[in-house]
Write a protein that holds these residues in place. Sequence first.
Motif, short mmCIF file in Angstrom:
data_model
loop_
_atom_site.label_atom_id
_atom_site.label_comp_id
_atom_site.label_asym_id
_atom_site.label_seq_id
_atom_site.Cartn_x
_atom_site.Cartn_y
_atom_site.Cartn_z
N UNK A 178 0.83 -1.21 0.00
CA UNK A 178 0.00 0.00 0.00
C UNK A 178 0.87 1.26 0.00
N UNK A 179 1.96 1.23 0.75
CA UNK A 179 2.88 2.37 0.76
C UNK A 179 3.55 2.55 -0.59
N UNK A 180 3.90 1.44 -1.25
CA UNK A 180 4.51 1.53 -2.58
C UNK A 180 3.54 2.20 -3.57
N UNK A 181 2.25 1.86 -3.45
CA UNK A 181 1.26 2.50 -4.32
C UNK A 181 1.16 3.99 -4.04
N UNK B 37 5.55 -1.09 -8.81
CA UNK B 37 4.37 -0.26 -8.51
C UNK B 37 4.49 1.12 -9.14
N UNK B 38 5.69 1.68 -9.10
CA UNK B 38 5.93 2.99 -9.71
C UNK B 38 5.87 2.89 -11.23
N UNK B 39 6.52 1.87 -11.77
CA UNK B 39 6.60 1.72 -13.23
C UNK B 39 5.23 1.58 -13.86
N UNK B 40 4.30 0.96 -13.14
CA UNK B 40 2.95 0.77 -13.69
C UNK B 40 2.29 2.09 -14.03
N UNK B 41 2.55 3.13 -13.23
CA UNK B 41 1.94 4.43 -13.49
C UNK B 41 2.67 5.24 -14.56
#
Length: 207
Positions: free
Chosen positions: A34-37, A69-73
């Motif tokens: 959740x924090x990574x998101x 998680x970052x790359x997805x955005x």
Amino acid sequence: MRTLHVVTHPEATHHVEKLVGGWYDSELTPAGRRSAAAIARALRADIPDGADVEIVSSDLKRTAQTADAVAELFGVRPLLDPRLREKSYGEAEGRPQEWLDRCFVPPPAEGDRMNHHEGPRGAETRGECARRVHAAVADLLRRPRTHQIVVTHGFALTFVVTAWIGMPLASVGSVSFPVPSGSITLLRQDDFFHNRGVVRVGDVPEP
């Protein structure tokens, strides 16, 4: 203008299990995910649409999961670089933290702190960790990008910052930039003076 967004991975299983991290390949906990998101959303809000973005991460699971998680955005694939790993604690990795606490040999206040050995067999010295992180940062700075997201670990982050500001390795023996897990540190170089600034250290995004 060039910006480095340096991320420390959030809560991992070794944190809650009170185990030594280092190169022990723990994973993010549900809270860590959740924090990574939240980190991903904060970076997406801070970086303009259409910007030239590169994501470089330690190859351990907890950092790679954060980078994913970052790359997805951003719609990019992270580059994994083992030189961005946390300091290795050798035989202590994956053992209870109290085991390391019993055999740990703290560094001296003065003298050769870079080559001081902290006790566990196979552990890296501060100098060994610093040299590989400095080398990784030197390589990423050779690539022309306006925004680079670096996903690493709490102890290793100090050497990302010292490499960014051009601090000689011989001078980093007593330097520390303590930050929380799941934080973002902002480093920026201006286009006029080409100075490299440390803008923010250890910001934790709201979930």
